[in-house]
Scaffold this motif. Sequence first.
Motif, mmCIF file in Angstrom:
data_model
loop_
_atom_site.group_PDB
_atom_site.id
_atom_site.type_symbol
_atom_site.label_atom_id
_atom_site.label_comp_id
_atom_site.label_asym_id
_atom_site.label_seq_id
_atom_site.Cartn_x
_atom_site.Cartn_y
_atom_site.Cartn_z
ATOM 1 N N ASP A 78 2.230 10.584 -5.283
ATOM 2 C CA ASP A 78 1.503 9.518 -5.996
ATOM 3 C C ASP A 78 0.805 8.598 -5.002
ATOM 4 O O ASP A 78 -0.333 8.180 -5.195
ATOM 5 C CB ASP A 78 2.472 8.680 -6.844
ATOM 6 C CG ASP A 78 2.924 9.448 -8.075
ATOM 7 O OD1 ASP A 78 2.291 10.476 -8.388
ATOM 8 O OD2 ASP A 78 3.911 9.023 -8.705
ATOM 9 N N LEU A 79 1.538 8.310 -3.930
ATOM 10 C CA LEU A 79 1.006 7.418 -2.905
ATOM 11 C C LEU A 79 -0.238 8.011 -2.259
ATOM 12 O O LEU A 79 -1.229 7.318 -2.032
ATOM 13 C CB LEU A 79 2.104 7.165 -1.866
ATOM 14 C CG LEU A 79 1.755 6.278 -0.690
ATOM 15 C CD1 LEU A 79 1.284 4.924 -1.165
ATOM 16 C CD2 LEU A 79 2.981 6.114 0.197
ATOM 17 N N ILE A 80 -0.195 9.316 -1.984
ATOM 18 C CA ILE A 80 -1.351 9.977 -1.372
ATOM 19 C C ILE A 80 -2.569 9.818 -2.277
ATOM 20 O O ILE A 80 -3.685 9.546 -1.822
ATOM 21 C CB ILE A 80 -1.045 11.472 -1.115
ATOM 22 C CG1 ILE A 80 0.019 11.598 -0.022
ATOM 23 C CG2 ILE A 80 -2.309 12.232 -0.718
ATOM 24 C CD1 ILE A 80 0.529 13.003 0.188
ATOM 25 N N ASP A 81 -2.318 9.947 -3.586
ATOM 26 C CA ASP A 81 -3.410 9.790 -4.543
ATOM 27 C C ASP A 81 -4.031 8.389 -4.472
ATOM 28 O O ASP A 81 -5.254 8.237 -4.559
ATOM 29 C CB ASP A 81 -2.869 10.071 -5.944
ATOM 30 C CG ASP A 81 -3.844 10.892 -6.751
ATOM 31 O OD1 ASP A 81 -4.414 11.840 -6.162
ATOM 32 O OD2 ASP A 81 -4.047 10.571 -7.932
ATOM 33 N N ASP A 82 -3.154 7.365 -4.307
ATOM 34 C CA ASP A 82 -3.660 5.988 -4.175
ATOM 35 C C ASP A 82 -4.424 5.803 -2.868
ATOM 36 O O ASP A 82 -5.480 5.185 -2.826
ATOM 37 C CB ASP A 82 -2.500 4.989 -4.179
ATOM 38 C CG ASP A 82 -1.880 4.867 -5.555
ATOM 39 O OD1 ASP A 82 -2.547 5.282 -6.528
ATOM 40 O OD2 ASP A 82 -0.743 4.363 -5.654
ATOM 41 N N CYS B 146 6.699 15.769 3.123
ATOM 42 C CA CYS B 146 7.733 15.769 2.080
ATOM 43 C C CYS B 146 8.805 16.808 2.316
ATOM 44 O O CYS B 146 9.722 16.948 1.505
ATOM 45 C CB CYS B 146 7.092 16.010 0.716
ATOM 46 S SG CYS B 146 5.863 14.778 0.304
ATOM 47 N N SER B 147 8.710 17.574 3.416
ATOM 48 C CA SER B 147 9.614 18.717 3.521
ATOM 49 C C SER B 147 11.051 18.304 3.760
ATOM 50 O O SER B 147 11.959 19.101 3.560
ATOM 51 C CB SER B 147 9.134 19.658 4.624
ATOM 52 O OG SER B 147 9.226 19.024 5.864
ATOM 53 N N ALA B 148 11.284 17.044 4.186
ATOM 54 C CA ALA B 148 12.670 16.611 4.379
ATOM 55 C C ALA B 148 13.135 15.714 3.232
ATOM 56 O O ALA B 148 14.157 15.059 3.347
ATOM 57 C CB ALA B 148 12.809 15.878 5.709
ATOM 58 N N GLY C 143 0.818 -1.214 0.000
ATOM 59 C CA GLY C 143 0.000 0.000 0.000
ATOM 60 C C GLY C 143 0.846 1.257 0.000
ATOM 61 O O GLY C 143 0.460 2.286 -0.540
ATOM 62 N N ALA C 144 2.021 1.182 0.600
ATOM 63 C CA ALA C 144 2.899 2.342 0.674
ATOM 64 C C ALA C 144 3.926 2.340 -0.450
ATOM 65 O O ALA C 144 4.893 3.114 -0.408
ATOM 66 C CB ALA C 144 3.601 2.378 2.029
ATOM 67 N N ASN C 145 3.734 1.462 -1.436
ATOM 68 C CA ASN C 145 4.645 1.393 -2.586
ATOM 69 C C ASN C 145 6.093 1.107 -2.203
ATOM 70 O O ASN C 145 7.017 1.631 -2.808
ATOM 71 C CB ASN C 145 4.618 2.720 -3.368
ATOM 72 C CG ASN C 145 3.588 2.665 -4.452
ATOM 73 O OD1 ASN C 145 3.264 1.584 -4.950
ATOM 74 N ND2 ASN C 145 3.057 3.820 -4.808
ATOM 75 N N LEU D 169 7.712 13.139 -5.136
ATOM 76 C CA LEU D 169 6.783 12.682 -6.167
ATOM 77 C C LEU D 169 6.200 11.323 -5.798
ATOM 78 O O LEU D 169 4.997 11.086 -5.936
ATOM 79 C CB LEU D 169 7.519 12.604 -7.510
ATOM 80 C CG LEU D 169 6.629 12.538 -8.740
ATOM 81 C CD1 LEU D 169 5.859 13.844 -8.883
ATOM 82 C CD2 LEU D 169 7.460 12.261 -9.982
ATOM 83 N N ALA D 170 7.058 10.429 -5.297
ATOM 84 C CA ALA D 170 6.602 9.097 -4.906
ATOM 85 C C ALA D 170 5.538 9.199 -3.815
ATOM 86 O O ALA D 170 4.530 8.496 -3.842
ATOM 87 C CB ALA D 170 7.779 8.258 -4.426
ATOM 88 N N ILE D 171 5.767 10.088 -2.844
ATOM 89 C CA ILE D 171 4.799 10.243 -1.751
ATOM 90 C C ILE D 171 3.492 10.840 -2.287
ATOM 91 O O ILE D 171 2.402 10.413 -1.910
ATOM 92 C CB ILE D 171 5.381 11.149 -0.637
ATOM 93 C CG1 ILE D 171 6.699 10.597 -0.105
ATOM 94 C CG2 ILE D 171 4.359 11.350 0.481
ATOM 95 C CD1 ILE D 171 6.600 9.557 0.932
#
Lengths: 258, 350
Positions: A189-193, A176-178, A131-133, A185-187
């Motif tokens: 995309d993950l939020i979208d899923d 994503c700030s760190a 789920g978290a890719n 981008l990966a995160i």
Amino acid sequence: MAKRLDLKDVDIYYGDFHAVQDVNLSVAPRSVTSFIGPSGCGKSTVLRTLNRMHEEIPGARVDGEVLLDGEDIYARSSDAVSVRKTIGMVFQRPNPFPTMSIRDNVVAGLKLAGVRDKKKLDEVCEASLRGANLWKEVSERLDKPGGGLSGGQQQRLCIARAIAVQPDVLLMDEPCSALDPISTLAIEDLIDDLKKDYTIVIVTHNMQQAARVSDQTAFFNLEATGKPGKLVEIDDTATIFSNPKQQATEDYISGRFG
Amino acid sequence: MTERTTEQAPPQGPRDEDPAAGSATLDTVTDPGPARGGRSRGSSSGGRGERVFRGLTSGSGLLVVVAIAAIGLFLLVQAVPSLMANNANFFTSPLFDTRDPANLNFGIRDLVVVTVLSSLFALVLAMPVALGIALFLTHYAPRRVARPFAYVIDLLAAVPSIIYGLWGIAVLAPALLPVATWLQGNLGWFFLFAPGNLPVLTGTIFTGGVVLAVMILPIITAVTREVFAQTPRFHIEAAQALGATRWEVIRMAVLPYGRSGYIAGSMLGLGRALGETIAVLIVIRAATTPSNFSLFDGGYTFASLIASAASEFSQPLPTGAYIAAGLVLFVLTFVVNAIARVIAGGKVNG
């Protein structure tokens, strides 16, 4: 899972300091709401009241109601520990438990909830990492410590840990700030899923990010230092970024201040 | 003062652990920093002040190393002639007889037993208590209680050891007598609680160990508390956000982070216990027969034996025998401290 969240007349105080004033907003299930605004405007503070994390600061208190599918999480019958078991949180800085293995990190919340069945734990571990890719990248080294992953992987591990308990709401405090742009981008995309299954509230400093990931955007602001922060405007993300009703919102998103 | 244009590297402070600082990333790859202009370390740069200061600091550092090496060498040089003249086996003889310089019979078997037994017993008593106090101070006590309480604990370290000795023999020994009697009566089959080589049950290794435990409690507590208090906020939040109770937060975040510091602090405490002199000399009675490896034995530790004989250091050969014992103690504490440093990975400034 994926419950609705309503804030009614929420005021937040740290001791005598009135940090946030009179917040009213609603978050629909299976949607992404982002909080934007200048530093110190109280958006993280509001986020932290949603799972009672702010209570860890001595003197913090909340007036008003925070309703999770109609039930007040500040009701007398509720307590902070059980609220946090159903409202997950991902932090600004990736914070896996450094000495725990990747597997133990993912299932840490389940173990706290008393799940001991190894088969069940392994299943949830795999499902959450998928789920978290992250499954493809770590499936061969689940027994290695979580601290050995890259920053972006660690953050996805933290997301896997948060969704492993199937939370009603998932809170993200500048997740994503760190991270570098590719991990960001990966995160995103993950939020979208994740939106398909979870109610998500995200605080971000990055307005493009808010525009990219969220369905609804809330703009917070404060009039001056020492004054309480306020919710200026909340609306569909498209509306906020194209046609905001308030001048302050317009000024902020067009970069005229903040 | 000609080369004032050389770059001034920004001070690389200790890593900021405050999560509010935010921008810190987890990358451990060190930033190469501003270009260093290719100058090699230690070559001509900076002014005269720079050179003088560097000389002073490296000199001071060197001095400590030289001093320690000199102490070791001194002990060795003084001990060797006596060891050569020794008629007993140095490592296995329980006797320490140096009355006749022409016929030395000394061994450290009982010194090792009494020293190690009393110190380890003290450690076993002090470690759990110190852990409890450190957790209480950092995670349970309200701040206004924690501060003064911590001072009181630190104050324990400031009490002179002679006071501990007097307290141990005059107050603690009689008070512990029922406990000692009970242990020997009920658990006497176990070698640690078997009858010892003293006619009474006061002034034993048991009594001495309890006194030592109180004496090393502050140092273990101080180090452990310090490390626990430094547990990064974001580790604690990780556990809290999953719905961990206070104890679960401690188990998931605080203990894994602080474990090495706790062990290191305990080793420092052990080092102190091994070398404690005057309190042990007062509390633990001398014995006339060899040790039975029981907590109810009496006898001397390395330090208390040397202190007890200090007034008679007039002839070189008997004196050398005590110095040989001191050398063993020196090595023992050195090893314990080294282990502490290795475990702590440089986190402790004992």
